[in-house]
Design a protein around this motif. Sequence first.
Motif, short mmCIF file in Angstrom:
data_model
loop_
_atom_site.label_atom_id
_atom_site.label_comp_id
_atom_site.label_asym_id
_atom_site.label_seq_id
_atom_site.Cartn_x
_atom_site.Cartn_y
_atom_site.Cartn_z
N ARG A 55 0.86 -1.19 0.00
CA ARG A 55 0.00 0.00 0.00
C ARG A 55 0.89 1.23 0.00
NH1 ARG A 55 -4.86 -1.24 4.24
NH2 ARG A 55 -5.90 -2.80 2.94
N LYS A 56 0.56 2.18 -0.85
CA LYS A 56 1.35 3.40 -0.96
C LYS A 56 1.06 4.32 0.22
CE LYS A 56 1.47 3.26 -5.96
NZ LYS A 56 1.13 3.94 -7.21
N ARG A 58 -0.08 7.71 2.01
CA ARG A 58 -1.20 8.57 1.64
C ARG A 58 -1.50 9.51 2.79
NH1 ARG A 58 -5.68 6.46 4.35
NH2 ARG A 58 -5.36 4.34 5.09
N GLU A 73 3.64 4.00 3.93
CA GLU A 73 3.39 2.83 3.10
C GLU A 73 3.61 1.58 3.94
OE1 GLU A 73 7.55 1.81 0.82
OE2 GLU A 73 6.11 3.07 -0.19
#
Length: 92
Positions: A55-56, A58, A73
């Motif tokens: 997951r990046k 954010r 992340e």
Amino acid sequence: MIKSELIAELAKKSNLNKKDAKIVVETIFDEIKNALINGGRVELRNFGVLYLHQRKARMGRNPKTGAQVIVQEKKVPLFKAGKSVLNALNKK
């Protein structure tokens, strides 16, 4: 089903004592965890596949204060059910 129920069921079906069944279950879980940690995937035929997804980073919000926070992340495990599991769930 929880881990202790799985151990009891394995002991009952395989004629192992609970101590040995616990070792078997914990070894399987440890090997799955180690495979995921090393970036691999775990494919259990006729059951499904466990794999990692990155997951990046954010922007998120603190629900209590509403302030914006950076969510770093991270890697998360995902599971994709196999065809036989999906068919059993949907009675096909």
